[in-house]
Write a protein that holds these residues in place. Structure first.
Motif, mmCIF file in Angstrom:
data_model
loop_
_atom_site.group_PDB
_atom_site.id
_atom_site.type_symbol
_atom_site.label_atom_id
_atom_site.label_comp_id
_atom_site.label_asym_id
_atom_site.label_seq_id
_atom_site.Cartn_x
_atom_site.Cartn_y
_atom_site.Cartn_z
ATOM 1 N N LEU A 293 0.832 -1.210 0.000
ATOM 2 C CA LEU A 293 0.000 0.000 0.000
ATOM 3 C C LEU A 293 0.865 1.258 0.000
ATOM 4 O O LEU A 293 0.560 2.233 -0.695
ATOM 5 C CB LEU A 293 -0.936 -0.003 1.205
ATOM 6 N N ARG A 294 1.970 1.236 0.755
ATOM 7 C CA ARG A 294 2.877 2.395 0.750
ATOM 8 C C ARG A 294 3.474 2.603 -0.635
ATOM 9 O O ARG A 294 3.548 3.735 -1.130
ATOM 10 C CB ARG A 294 3.994 2.202 1.778
ATOM 11 N N ALA A 295 3.916 1.509 -1.259
ATOM 12 C CA ALA A 295 4.493 1.625 -2.602
ATOM 13 C C ALA A 295 3.473 2.165 -3.596
ATOM 14 O O ALA A 295 3.819 2.881 -4.536
ATOM 15 C CB ALA A 295 5.011 0.258 -3.054
ATOM 16 N N SER A 296 2.214 1.805 -3.364
ATOM 17 C CA SER A 296 1.129 2.227 -4.244
ATOM 18 C C SER A 296 0.639 3.633 -3.944
ATOM 19 O O SER A 296 -0.151 4.190 -4.709
ATOM 20 C CB SER A 296 -0.039 1.243 -4.096
ATOM 21 N N ARG A 297 1.083 4.192 -2.800
ATOM 22 C CA ARG A 297 0.557 5.475 -2.317
ATOM 23 C C ARG A 297 -0.960 5.395 -2.149
ATOM 24 O O ARG A 297 -1.706 6.293 -2.541
ATOM 25 C CB ARG A 297 0.940 6.621 -3.262
ATOM 26 N N THR A 298 -1.383 4.268 -1.563
ATOM 27 C CA THR A 298 -2.807 3.998 -1.370
ATOM 28 C C THR A 298 -3.114 3.935 0.116
ATOM 29 O O THR A 298 -2.446 3.218 0.867
ATOM 30 C CB THR A 298 -3.205 2.674 -2.045
ATOM 31 N N ASP A 299 -4.132 4.651 0.524
ATOM 32 C CA ASP A 299 -4.598 4.588 1.904
ATOM 33 C C ASP A 299 -5.437 3.333 2.089
ATOM 34 O O ASP A 299 -6.182 2.945 1.170
ATOM 35 C CB ASP A 299 -5.443 5.828 2.210
ATOM 36 N N PRO A 300 -5.334 2.658 3.251
ATOM 37 C CA PRO A 300 -6.161 1.471 3.471
ATOM 38 C C PRO A 300 -7.648 1.720 3.229
ATOM 39 O O PRO A 300 -8.364 0.819 2.778
ATOM 40 C CB PRO A 300 -5.884 1.128 4.943
ATOM 41 N N GLY A 301 -8.107 2.925 3.501
ATOM 42 C CA GLY A 301 -9.514 3.245 3.297
ATOM 43 C C GLY A 301 -9.931 3.285 1.842
ATOM 44 O O GLY A 301 -11.135 3.321 1.539
ATOM 45 N N ASP A 302 -8.950 3.283 0.934
ATOM 46 C CA ASP A 302 -9.274 3.344 -0.497
ATOM 47 C C ASP A 302 -9.339 1.966 -1.153
ATOM 48 O O ASP A 302 -9.625 1.870 -2.349
ATOM 49 C CB ASP A 302 -8.235 4.199 -1.229
ATOM 50 N N VAL A 303 -9.052 0.904 -0.413
ATOM 51 C CA VAL A 303 -9.112 -0.445 -0.973
ATOM 52 C C VAL A 303 -10.577 -0.848 -1.114
ATOM 53 O O VAL A 303 -11.344 -0.844 -0.148
ATOM 54 C CB VAL A 303 -8.366 -1.453 -0.080
ATOM 55 N N ASP A 304 -10.977 -1.214 -2.325
ATOM 56 C CA ASP A 304 -12.379 -1.555 -2.614
ATOM 57 C C ASP A 304 -12.661 -3.046 -2.553
ATOM 58 O O ASP A 304 -13.821 -3.451 -2.444
ATOM 59 C CB ASP A 304 -12.761 -1.045 -4.014
ATOM 60 N N TYR A 305 -11.625 -3.863 -2.679
ATOM 61 C CA TYR A 305 -11.819 -5.314 -2.714
ATOM 62 C C TYR A 305 -10.506 -5.991 -2.392
ATOM 63 O O TYR A 305 -9.442 -5.534 -2.827
ATOM 64 C CB TYR A 305 -12.331 -5.753 -4.094
ATOM 65 N N VAL A 306 -10.562 -7.073 -1.624
ATOM 66 C CA VAL A 306 -9.384 -7.880 -1.327
ATOM 67 C C VAL A 306 -9.582 -9.271 -1.919
ATOM 68 O O VAL A 306 -10.527 -9.982 -1.563
ATOM 69 C CB VAL A 306 -9.141 -8.004 0.194
ATOM 70 N N ASN A 307 -8.693 -9.632 -2.851
ATOM 71 C CA ASN A 307 -8.689 -10.995 -3.375
ATOM 72 C C ASN A 307 -7.797 -11.814 -2.453
ATOM 73 O O ASN A 307 -6.584 -11.660 -2.443
ATOM 74 C CB ASN A 307 -8.152 -11.007 -4.808
ATOM 75 N N ALA A 308 -8.421 -12.669 -1.658
ATOM 76 C CA ALA A 308 -7.718 -13.375 -0.598
ATOM 77 C C ALA A 308 -6.938 -14.569 -1.116
ATOM 78 O O ALA A 308 -7.270 -15.149 -2.150
ATOM 79 C CB ALA A 308 -8.722 -13.848 0.456
ATOM 80 N N HIS A 309 -5.923 -14.954 -0.341
ATOM 81 C CA HIS A 309 -5.277 -16.240 -0.601
ATOM 82 C C HIS A 309 -6.301 -17.346 -0.371
ATOM 83 O O HIS A 309 -6.437 -18.248 -1.190
ATOM 84 C CB HIS A 309 -4.064 -16.420 0.305
ATOM 85 N N GLY A 310 -7.001 -17.303 0.747
ATOM 86 C CA GLY A 310 -8.176 -18.142 0.994
ATOM 87 C C GLY A 310 -8.029 -19.580 0.563
ATOM 88 O O GLY A 310 -8.820 -20.074 -0.246
ATOM 89 N N SER A 311 -7.060 -20.293 1.132
ATOM 90 C CA SER A 311 -6.790 -21.655 0.672
ATOM 91 C C SER A 311 -7.797 -22.669 1.190
ATOM 92 O O SER A 311 -7.986 -23.726 0.599
ATOM 93 C CB SER A 311 -5.381 -22.083 1.091
#
Length: 422
Positions: A293-311
């Motif tokens: 997120l830091r590399a992306s300059r993205t705030d956690p509040g701006d994440v719209d979806y998380v594609n999980a590892h979800g094994s």
């Protein structure tokens, strides 16, 4: 400002379909492609189910000589790379060859051919001393994983950096992340990047049986992969591949390329803790997410979806839930999370690239793939896992995360095209 990296083409081979469209149709419908193993008699094994691909290499345009020379995983990679180039519309012959690179991820490399050759040489295990006159002339190609990205490079005429990334189940994310770094540092303008694995062989199945990582739910293979469900009891092994054309943003814009997504941040960490164990607090995965997120300059509040590892293993799903909470803070309760492994199984090193493809398509379609088979939520896994049915939602920024044996934890941020980075 660093050079920007965009996805302009993709090629996919996954269980349940052939190509990008069928892959997305499966995910968006919430259907599953996990079935009883048909490649060999699985009866002696604890887990007898997998996600197999319908794949005919000759029908896919490979020559008989290529089929004989290449392992099945290499065949997948070459076919997907060609498809990605066609999809992108890039004319690689018009570029300087040394400005084109290849980065390929794979966890178990040529496992299919290595096992087949051992069976022949040992006369199905009867002989300890083998007769090397029966040895395939292509054994070197199977034994040396670096041959795999070399085959892709030969197929597309790439003479720039050619690399294999093999660090278990994060190989698919890490290969694409490594490729992005090569574009960002100016080494190349275009990279064919992605991952491939074809691990559905008796020895690989037996290895995961031994540590009880795969599910023994053989009586219901279509519903056996159950990430975040209270009744989950292991993952479903699978095969597959995804390859991308990654381009420097200005290079893509100059030729009027269609852009699926921009890759704006990537990070990887290792827990240096245990080969297969994970700490319950999710600290290492959270560190990778925070760095991406830091590399992306993205705030956690701006994440719209998380594609999980979800094994679908008990410890991974708890670890990942904790990591999302630790890294996204209050946003964690409001962000949708889902696992495509519930539908296509776990193709080891390849799955990270398949999940990147799913993220790019989710951005393109404004649709979040569901977590199939999630009927009884685990109280310890208390995020919004988009159960059973896909969800329409405008998406601008998505996060994909992976976890692998050896302690590897990786994360990548993708953004809808058209955004401007600070």
């Amino acid at each position: 400002m660093s050079r920007r990296v965009v996805i302009t083409g993709m090629g996919v081979r996954a269980p349940g379909g052939c190509g990008q469209k069928e892959f997305w149709d499966l995910l968006s419908s919430g259907r599953t492609a996990t079935r009883r193993i048909s490649f060999f008699d699985p009866s002696p094994h604890r887990s007898q189910i997998a996600g197999e691909c319908a794949f005919d290499p000759l029908a896919e345009g490979l020559s008989p000589r290529q089929v004989r020379r290449m392992d099945r995983a290499t065949q997948f990679a070459v076919v997907c790379a060609r498809e990605a180039v066609d999809d992108s519309g890039v004319d690689l012959t018009a570029l300087e060859p040394h400005r084109i690179g290849v980065t390929l991820g794979s966890a178990v490399a040529a496992a299919t051919s290595l096992e087949q050759e051992y069976v022949v040489l040992s006369d199905t295990g009867r002989n300890w001393l083998v007769d090397d006159s029966y040895l395939s002339p292509h054994m070197f190609d199977y034994l040396t994983p670096g041959v795999m990205p070399a085959e892709v490079a030969w197929a597309v005429g790439a003479e720039g950096p050619v690399t294999l990334v093999s660090d278990g189940c994060t190989s698919g994310i890490d290969a694409v992340g490594h490729a992005c770094e090569r574009i960002e540092d100016g080494s190349v303008d275009v990279v064919l990047a992605g991952a491939t694995d074809t691990p559905i062989t008796p020895i690989v199945v037996a290895c995961f049986d031994a540590i009880k990582a795969t599910t023994p739910r053989n009586d219901d293979p279509e519903h056996a992969s159950r990430p975040f469900d209270r009744t989950r009891n292991g993952f479903v092994l699978a095969e597959g591949a995804a390859m991308f054309v990654l381009e420097e943003y200005e290079h893509a814009r100059a030729r009027g390329a269609r852009v699926y997504a921009e890759i704006t941040g990537y990070a990887t960490r290792c827990n240096a803790y245990h080969m297969t164990g994970l700490r319950s607090d999710g600290r290492e995965m959270a560190a990778a997410i925070e760095a991406a997120l830091r590399a992306s300059r993205t705030d956690p509040g701006d994440v719209d979806y998380v594609n999980a590892h979800g094994s679908g293993t008990k410890q991974n799903d708890r670890h990942e839930t904790a990591a999302v909470r630790r890294s996204l803070g209050s946003r964690a309760d409001r962000v949708p999370v889902s696992s495509i492994k519930s539908m296509v199984g776990h193709s080891l090193g390849a799955i990270g690239s398949l999940e990147i493809a799913a993220c790019a398509l989710a951005l393109d379609h404004g649709l979040i793939p569901p977590t199939a088979n999630l009927h009884e939520p685990d109280p310890e896994c208390d995020l919004d896992y988009v159960p059973l049915v896909a969800r329409e939602q405008p998406l601008r920024t998505v996060l994909t995360i992976g976890s692998g044996f050896g302690g590897f934890q990786s994360a990548m941020v993708l953004r809808r095209p058209g955004g401007v980075r600070a």
